[in-house]
Write a protein that holds these residues in place. Structure first.
Motif, short mmCIF file in Angstrom:
data_model
loop_
_atom_site.label_atom_id
_atom_site.label_comp_id
_atom_site.label_asym_id
_atom_site.label_seq_id
_atom_site.Cartn_x
_atom_site.Cartn_y
_atom_site.Cartn_z
N VAL A 274 0.85 -1.19 0.00
CA VAL A 274 0.00 0.00 0.00
C VAL A 274 0.88 1.24 0.00
CG1 VAL A 274 -1.77 1.30 1.27
CG2 VAL A 274 -1.83 -1.21 1.24
N CYS A 275 0.48 2.25 -0.73
CA CYS A 275 1.20 3.53 -0.75
C CYS A 275 0.21 4.64 -0.46
CB CYS A 275 1.86 3.74 -2.11
SG CYS A 275 2.76 5.31 -2.27
N LEU A 276 0.53 5.53 0.48
CA LEU A 276 -0.35 6.64 0.80
C LEU A 276 0.44 7.82 1.32
CD1 LEU A 276 -2.26 6.12 4.15
CD2 LEU A 276 -0.33 4.73 3.49
N GLU A 277 -0.22 8.97 1.31
CA GLU A 277 0.35 10.19 1.90
C GLU A 277 -0.09 10.25 3.37
OE1 GLU A 277 2.18 12.73 0.93
OE2 GLU A 277 2.19 12.78 -1.26
N PRO A 278 0.85 10.23 4.33
CA PRO A 278 0.45 10.27 5.73
C PRO A 278 -0.42 11.48 6.07
CG PRO A 278 2.76 9.69 5.54
CD PRO A 278 2.30 10.07 4.16
N ARG A 279 -0.14 12.64 5.49
CA ARG A 279 -0.87 13.85 5.84
C ARG A 279 -2.30 13.86 5.28
NH1 ARG A 279 4.33 17.71 4.47
NH2 ARG A 279 5.61 17.02 6.23
N SER A 280 -2.60 12.90 4.41
CA SER A 280 -3.95 12.80 3.86
C SER A 280 -4.79 11.78 4.63
CB SER A 280 -3.90 12.40 2.38
OG SER A 280 -3.24 13.39 1.63
N PHE A 281 -4.17 11.13 5.61
CA PHE A 281 -4.87 10.13 6.43
C PHE A 281 -5.20 10.75 7.78
CE2 PHE A 281 -4.73 6.87 9.74
CZ PHE A 281 -5.62 5.94 9.25
N VAL A 282 -6.41 10.53 8.26
CA VAL A 282 -6.83 11.06 9.55
C VAL A 282 -7.53 9.95 10.33
CG1 VAL A 282 -9.04 11.89 8.64
CG2 VAL A 282 -8.10 12.90 10.73
N CYS A 283 -7.33 9.95 11.63
CA CYS A 283 -7.96 8.94 12.46
C CYS A 283 -8.24 9.51 13.84
CB CYS A 283 -7.08 7.69 12.58
SG CYS A 283 -5.53 7.98 13.48
N THR A 284 -9.02 8.78 14.59
CA THR A 284 -9.19 9.08 16.01
C THR A 284 -8.99 7.77 16.77
OG1 THR A 284 -10.72 9.85 17.74
CG2 THR A 284 -11.70 8.79 15.80
N ILE A 285 -8.02 7.76 17.65
CA ILE A 285 -7.72 6.60 18.49
C ILE A 285 -7.89 7.05 19.93
CG2 ILE A 285 -6.09 4.79 19.08
CD1 ILE A 285 -6.88 4.76 16.16
N GLY A 286 -8.92 6.56 20.58
CA GLY A 286 -9.22 7.01 21.94
C GLY A 286 -8.44 6.23 22.98
N GLN A 287 -8.69 6.56 24.22
CA GLN A 287 -8.02 5.90 25.32
C GLN A 287 -8.61 4.51 25.54
OE1 GLN A 287 -9.13 8.83 28.21
NE2 GLN A 287 -10.72 7.53 29.07
N PRO A 288 -7.80 3.51 25.82
CA PRO A 288 -8.35 2.19 26.14
C PRO A 288 -8.98 2.20 27.53
CG PRO A 288 -5.97 2.19 26.37
CD PRO A 288 -6.33 3.53 25.83
N SER A 289 -10.14 1.56 27.64
CA SER A 289 -10.80 1.43 28.94
C SER A 289 -11.01 -0.05 29.23
CB SER A 289 -12.14 2.17 28.96
OG SER A 289 -13.01 1.65 27.97
#
Length: 351
Positions: A274-289
């Motif tokens: 896979v090839c991608l631009e990091p700055r074009s990828f967005v995510c939300t990773i919350g705190q583990p509970s």
């Protein structure tokens, strides 16, 4: 002379809190009390446990709020450390905090060279264009895993290390497999970033030459959509190892240098790159509970668990109380999107 105490990473207190929760169930006491018993010189873990309650302590700058935020952010790093996602975040991908929002639209864009306008002669009118601005929606979606631990294991081992290793490895691999896939969206999760894309045809050359041609073709594909300036490669473990061997150290971890980044992902099928631009990828990773139970009844199924109701074929089913075990569940809130169409892939490379 008083011996200096070893300074722990902030995430260590989060995992100690999880361990105290499990062993507290075994001993029949509160997690706070168990934390003090397990780590008598630790003044921090009880604050993390207290900060996780519904009391308004996490927003108090003079109490456990900063500690809770730091330890949980560090715990997130533990989760993604074993995944390609962690390398992607380090390379400049955007990780946003949803907080209590139901949906967050992250601005994106589709770049066109014509958006820069044109050269204008003196006295002539200037071109007027409408920018093509898009939005990448992020929503709170939960990744959960349950592990069962026998009473004997909790009493005879370092349960803190067991919790950290099992849950972080499971979560990291699951995130990779979901994000870097072509799977369509479901009510439970977003589509993989390869969904809707057509795999590029790999080079027939094979070997070192074929790999070079394939990486070039992937980058060129991003360039057709105004990307490719900082390509980031994610490959199945075999291909990632091959690239690193051939490159002789010329593959690094992120933009900002002349070294091309490559990361291995156990979530990708063999022969996939896979090839991608990091700055074009967005995510939300919350705190583990974490939550634990020693009286739960579970459908011991790791693929398609069913509701345990009368007449349903939910087998095998086990009672934690009956087998003297503890069920520990980790919940991780996560979602992802591409805010620009800067991703491409091959699924049948010949090297």
């Amino acid at each position: 002379m008083k011996q200096e105490q070893i300074r722990l990473r902030a995430a260590a207190y989060q995992w100690r809190a999880a361990a105290a929760t499990v062993r507290g169930f075994v001993e029949g006491t509160s997690p706070e009390t168990m934390a003090r018993a397990m780590y008598p010189d630790d003044q921090v873990t009880p604050l993390v446990l207290r900060a996780a309650t519904t009391q308004a302590t996490t927003t108090d700058p003079l109490w456990a709020g900063p500690l809770a935020m730091q330890s949980r952010a560090d715990a997130i790093e533990d989760v993604v450390a074993l995944s390609a996602l962690g390398r992607l975040l380090a390379a400049g991908a955007l990780n946003v905090d949803l907080g209590r929002l139901a949906t967050l639209i992250v601005p994106g864009r589709v770049t066109n060279v014509l958006d820069a306008g044109q050269f204008v002669q003196e006295g002539k009118p200037v071109q007027v264009r409408q920018l093509n601005v898009t939005g990448a929606p992020l929503r709170p979606r939960k990744l959960e895993v349950i592990v069962t631990v026998t009473r004997e294991l909790t009493e005879a081992s370092n349960i803190e290390d067991v919790v950290r290793v099992i849950l972080t490895e499971a979560a990291g691999i699951a995130l990779d497999a979901a994000i870097f896939s072509a799977t369509a969206a479901t009510p439970a999760r977003s589509a993989g970033i390869l969904n809707g894309l057509v795999a590029l045809a790999p080079s027939a050359a094979g070997g070192f030459e074929g790999a070079g041609e394939d990486l070039g073709a992937l980058t060129l594909d991003l360039a057709t959509r105004a990307g490719g300036q900082f390509p980031f490669f994610i490959a199945a473990p075999s291909q990632a190892t091959t690239l690193r061997y051939w490159a002789g150290g010329q593959f690094g971890t992120g933009p900002g240098s002349d070294i091309l980044p490559v990361a291995a992902s156990a979530g990708l099928p063999d022969k996939t790159v896979v090839c991608l631009e990091p700055r074009s990828f967005v995510c939300t990773i919350g705190q583990p509970s974490f939550s634990a139970s020693r009286v739960a009844t579970l459908h011991q199924e790791d693929t398609t668990p069913a509701d345990i109701v009368a007449g349903a074929a939910a087998t095998p089913v086990k009672s934690m109380f009956q087998i003297d075990a503890i069920a520990l569940k980790m919940t991780l809130w996560a979602d992802w999107a591409m805010r620009a169409p800067h991703v491409s892939f091959m699924d049948a490379v010949t090297w």
